[in-house]
Design an enzyme around this catalytic site. Structure first.
Site: not given
Ligand code: MRU
Length: 351
Positions: A50, A52, A89, A231, A241-242
């Site tokens: 995991r 990016a 993803r 990402d 992003n997260k």
């Protein structure tokens, strides 16, 4: 590798692609062997690998494995395998970017070797970009600083060294940092499990906090910078992003803490105008309702589990890329650095 950079998540051998199993860290340091591209697609979807850039690199090697299965005789089968990799993803644009590069390789008489060379180049260039961003980002930090990071953006998430964590690694090596704080990063705990493990492997002390404690940390003046990865960064500078990154950016702006985004040009998507158009991955609610495979939420409760959010560009103080630094990013500054030459993900398979 220097003393502050020892971890690598992806390892190619003639047997196939070995991935450090990030679902199991730090309890176990196991590798998963992917022998075909379907294995790689499942590993990406299942979070074995995991982050990016690491997803993009793994997919590039997945394209090599697909070539073993399908080329030269079955180009349509090869294309189909790449489509399956691209669909693993949705949010990190590096996946489409890497596969687009693999599709653009002139295959000649030795397609497998040409593709393997390209996958190695993608991995090598990512590492070089990270080192460059590390130097550029660290130079922005006035010592002695406290920094807060979110998720895992380190060697585990990239070809090595890391993006935001690369800046932190470099700033630590240069003696600029007093303390590194990391959000635990619910629900996958990339901060608690991965960032903490990776920093400690490389002798960088780290203090973990619950995600919800971050505004208080800032309010107490313990950090001068929030440093995160991305990402996807769109043409106007919006940042996916997260999940939790947006809240950090809001708190940072309100409390006068600087907010730095660090990502290579492979994460920049000039074909998407702004963050509204970014597909946000939602994962199964069980990831949220359970901890370590054990249900912790009250029976019957539903969960909502978006795993990324979008931070508007106006909350970003500085965007660090290997091409240079963009202060207060907006459409004009992004275009000045990136033109319109990066991947257009609306083409899906990389067209
Ligand atoms: O769901 P994950 O763990 O793949 O999410 C990763 C992140 O959000 C990272 O911050 C991002 O990919 C940048 S990694 C250099």
């Amino acid at each position: 590798m220097n003393g502050h950079d020892t971890v690598r998540p992806v390892r190619w051998t003639d047997e196939g692609l070995y991935l450090l199993d990030q679902r199991r860290l730090p309890a176990a340091e196991d590798e998963v062997l992917c022998r075909d591209s379907g294995d790689v697609a499942r590993a990406i979807a299942g979070m074995v690998v995991r982050g990016a850039p690491a997803i993009g690199i793994a997919a590039a090697y997945g394209a090599v494995l697909a070539a073993r299965e399908h080329l030269p005789g079955d180009p349509a089968g090869w294309e189909g395998a790449l489509d399956a990799l691209a669909a693993a993803r949705p949010t990190a644009v590096n996946l489409a970017w890497a596969l687009r590069r693999m599709r653009s390789v002139s295959l000649g008489r030795e397609p497998q070797q040409r593709l393997l060379d390209e996958a190695h180049a993608i991995a090598r260039e990512d590492l070089a970009a990270n080192r460059r961003m590390g130097a550029l980002g660290a130079a922005l930090i006035q010592e002695p600083a406290g920094v807060l990071t979110h998720c895992n953006t380190g060697s585990l998430a990239t070809g090595g060294f890391g993006t935001a964590l690369g800046v932190i690694r470099q700033a630590w090596a240069e003696g600029r940092l007093e303390r590194v704080y990391a959000d635990e990063t619910r629900p996958w705990l990339q901060g608690a499990r991965l960032t903490a493990w990776e920093l400690l492997q490389d002798n960088i002390p780290v203090t973990l906090l619950a995600d919800a404690a971050a505004p208080l940390l800032m309010r107490q003046g313990r950090v001068q910078w929030v440093i995160v990865g991305a990402d996807r960064v769109t043409a106007n500078g919006d940042v996916a992003n997260k999940i939790g990154t947006y809240g950090l950016a809001l708190a940072a702006r309100h409390l006068g803490v600087k907010f730095m985004v660090v990502a290579p040009s492979s994460t920049v998507d000039m074909g998407t105008r702004d963050g509204e158009a970014i597909p946000i991955e939602h994962r199964e609610a069980t990831e949220l309702l359970s901890l370590g495979g054990q249900r912790v939420a009250a029976a019957g409760a539903d969960g909502w589990n978006p795993v990324f959010d979008v931070t508007p560009a106006h909350l970003v103080d500085v965007f660090v890329t290997e091409r240079g630094v963009v202060h207060a990013p907006d459409a004009a500054r992004m275009a000045a650095l990136f033109g319109r030459d990066t991947v257009d993900t609306r083409l899906g398979s990389g067209g």
